[in-house]
Design a protein around this motif. Structure first.
Motif, PDB file in Angstrom:
ATOM      1  N   LEU A   1       0.843  -1.164  -0.036  1.00 23.00           N
ATOM      2  CA  LEU A   1      -0.067  -0.111   0.059  1.00 23.00           C
ATOM      3  C   LEU A   1       1.090   1.317  -0.015  1.00 23.00           C
ATOM      4  O   LEU A   1       0.509   2.444  -0.382  1.00 23.00           O
ATOM      5  CB  LEU A   1      -0.867   0.061   1.198  1.00 23.00           C
ATOM      6  N   THR A   2       2.072   1.263   0.531  1.00 23.01           N
ATOM      7  CA  THR A   2       2.904   2.582   0.619  1.00 23.01           C
ATOM      8  C   THR A   2       3.487   2.679  -0.852  1.00 23.01           C
ATOM      9  O   THR A   2       3.358   3.976  -1.005  1.00 23.01           O
ATOM     10  CB  THR A   2       4.202   1.969   1.475  1.00 23.01           C
ATOM     11  N   GLY A   3       3.378   1.743  -1.759  1.00 20.08           N
ATOM     12  CA  GLY A   3       3.764   2.126  -3.149  1.00 20.08           C
ATOM     13  C   GLY A   3       2.597   2.522  -4.036  1.00 20.08           C
ATOM     14  O   GLY A   3       2.774   3.421  -4.856  1.00 20.08           O
TER      15      GLY A   3
ATOM     16  N   PRO B   1       0.048   6.476  -3.155  1.00 21.62           N
ATOM     17  CA  PRO B   1       0.257   7.807  -3.864  1.00 21.62           C
ATOM     18  C   PRO B   1      -0.111   7.738  -5.051  1.00 21.62           C
ATOM     19  O   PRO B   1      -0.258   8.979  -5.567  1.00 21.62           O
ATOM     20  CB  PRO B   1       1.790   8.025  -3.391  1.00 21.62           C
ATOM     21  N   THR B   2      -0.249   6.704  -5.783  1.00 19.24           N
ATOM     22  CA  THR B   2      -0.745   6.661  -7.180  1.00 19.24           C
ATOM     23  C   THR B   2      -2.218   6.776  -7.285  1.00 19.24           C
ATOM     24  O   THR B   2      -2.873   7.071  -8.659  1.00 19.24           O
ATOM     25  CB  THR B   2      -0.148   5.470  -7.964  1.00 19.24           C
ATOM     26  N   ARG B   3      -2.934   6.814  -6.221  1.00 17.27           N
ATOM     27  CA  ARG B   3      -4.412   7.067  -6.156  1.00 17.27           C
ATOM     28  C   ARG B   3      -4.816   8.559  -6.484  1.00 17.27           C
ATOM     29  O   ARG B   3      -4.007   9.438  -5.809  1.00 17.27           O
ATOM     30  CB  ARG B   3      -5.313   6.488  -5.101  1.00 17.27           C
TER      31      ARG B   3
ATOM     32  N   ALA C   1       3.540  13.524   0.764  1.00 20.70           N
ATOM     33  CA  ALA C   1       4.533  12.641   0.785  1.00 20.70           C
ATOM     34  C   ALA C   1       4.726  11.713  -0.542  1.00 20.70           C
ATOM     35  O   ALA C   1       3.649  11.036  -0.946  1.00 20.70           O
ATOM     36  CB  ALA C   1       4.694  11.644   2.023  1.00 20.70           C
ATOM     37  N   GLU C   2       5.830  11.402  -0.945  1.00 19.37           N
ATOM     38  CA  GLU C   2       5.783  10.417  -2.308  1.00 19.37           C
ATOM     39  C   GLU C   2       6.000   9.141  -1.686  1.00 19.37           C
ATOM     40  O   GLU C   2       5.476   8.528  -2.284  1.00 19.37           O
ATOM     41  CB  GLU C   2       7.230  10.638  -2.782  1.00 19.37           C
ATOM     42  N   LYS C   3       6.271   8.912  -0.354  1.00 12.97           N
ATOM     43  CA  LYS C   3       6.052   7.775   0.440  1.00 12.97           C
ATOM     44  C   LYS C   3       5.632   7.752   1.788  1.00 12.97           C
ATOM     45  O   LYS C   3       6.206   8.421   2.455  1.00 12.97           O
ATOM     46  CB  LYS C   3       7.994   7.055   0.444  1.00 12.97           C
ATOM     47  N   PRO C   4       4.019   7.462   1.561  1.00 15.55           N
ATOM     48  CA  PRO C   4       3.432   7.829   2.955  1.00 15.55           C
ATOM     49  C   PRO C   4       4.166   6.702   4.067  1.00 15.55           C
ATOM     50  O   PRO C   4       4.835   5.796   3.667  1.00 15.55           O
ATOM     51  CB  PRO C   4       1.863   7.369   2.629  1.00 15.55           C
ATOM     52  N   ASP C   5       3.863   7.120   5.170  1.00 12.71           N
ATOM     53  CA  ASP C   5       4.225   6.392   6.248  1.00 12.71           C
ATOM     54  C   ASP C   5       2.969   5.770   6.962  1.00 12.71           C
ATOM     55  O   ASP C   5       2.290   6.559   7.694  1.00 12.71           O
ATOM     56  CB  ASP C   5       4.966   7.153   7.335  1.00 12.71           C
ATOM     57  N   LEU C   6       2.611   4.477   6.578  1.00 10.51           N
ATOM     58  CA  LEU C   6       1.516   3.849   6.925  1.00 10.51           C
ATOM     59  C   LEU C   6       1.469   2.991   7.991  1.00 10.51           C
ATOM     60  O   LEU C   6       2.432   2.269   8.391  1.00 10.51           O
ATOM     61  CB  LEU C   6       1.098   2.991   5.711  1.00 10.51           C
ATOM     62  N   VAL C   7       0.401   3.012   8.994  1.00 10.57           N
ATOM     63  CA  VAL C   7       0.044   2.151  10.036  1.00 10.57           C
ATOM     64  C   VAL C   7      -1.257   1.601   9.908  1.00 10.57           C
ATOM     65  O   VAL C   7      -2.177   2.070   9.458  1.00 10.57           O
ATOM     66  CB  VAL C   7       0.409   2.877  11.472  1.00 10.57           C
ATOM     67  N   ARG C   8      -1.393   0.371  10.277  1.00 12.96           N
ATOM     68  CA  ARG C   8      -2.867  -0.409  10.543  1.00 12.96           C
ATOM     69  C   ARG C   8      -3.596   0.524  11.399  1.00 12.96           C
ATOM     70  O   ARG C   8      -3.064   0.965  12.561  1.00 12.96           O
ATOM     71  CB  ARG C   8      -2.661  -1.632  11.194  1.00 12.96           C
ATOM     72  N   ALA C   9      -4.728   0.719  11.039  1.00 13.01           N
ATOM     73  CA  ALA C   9      -5.745   1.696  12.040  1.00 13.01           C
ATOM     74  C   ALA C   9      -7.047   0.715  12.218  1.00 13.01           C
ATOM     75  O   ALA C   9      -7.727   1.126  13.112  1.00 13.01           O
ATOM     76  CB  ALA C   9      -6.039   2.799  11.281  1.00 13.01           C
TER      77      ALA C   9
END
Length: 192
Positions: free
Chosen positions: A17-19, A22-24, A31-39
């Protein structure tokens, strides 16, 4: 009911999902690369037992204020015929099931059908990480009919009270990175 396997997935969901996120067009981060956590999130069962269905919430903590995104996903043992290229989130190696093709659920007819079934009271949400365990925190407000109503998915989640209205709305919760709980509308039936 679907079995939740205690195994590895390589690359993992957050890595894929990190890659992809951002293409959506609906990605609001800078950010070009989000910092994702499960929520948060939940699962649905495919009546045919072929497609794994997960409705996942991820929070992007790369900005000053975190943003919660809803990503319904379909996990398949083979490519989805006829799916557009942008529908594929990626492939991953599952420690028990082998290669899995992971699709954005809005492009997977099984995922869409089960979300509609949930909104119409014909499916039961399942706990995200426990087998054979209904998730009683997921609720449907209002009523729906199988009249061809469109399915609207909320991609960028907002914590809000369930809006008034008679149309069926799927309301569920997630947890912000600071531990604060939130609830909002994940999906709704909308007239076409």
């Amino acid at each position: 009911m679907a079995t939740v396997h205690r195994t590895t997935l390589t690359p993992g969901k957050l890595e894929l999902l990190t890659g992809w996120l951002p293409t959506r067009s609906w990605y609001v981060g800078d950010a070009e690369k989000p910092d994702l956590v499960r929520a948060g999130g939940f699962r649905l069962d495919d009546p045919e037992g072929e497609v794994g269905i997960e409705v996942m919430v991820v929070a992007d903590v790369s900005a000053r204020e975190p943003v919660a995104y809803l990503v319904p996903m379909g996990y398949r043992g083979a490519p989805l015929e006829g799916a557009p290229d942008e529908a594929l989130i990626g492939t991953s190696e599952h420690g028990v099931l082998g290669t899995r093709w992971i699709y954005d659920g809005v492009h997977d007819p099984v995922v869409v059908a089960q979300l509609r079934a949930l909104l119409l009271g014909r499916a039961t949400p399942q706990h995200q990480s426990e087998s054979d365990t209904p998730d009683t925190t997921v609720t449907v407000l209002g009523t729906g009919s199988d009249d061809g109503s469109g399915l609207r998915i909320t991609r960028v989640l907002r914590a809000e009270d369930a809006v008034e209205g008679s149309a069926a709305r799927l309301v569920a919760g997630w947890t912000w990175p600071d531990g604060a709980p939130a609830r909002g509308v994940f999906a709704a039936l909308a007239p076409e």
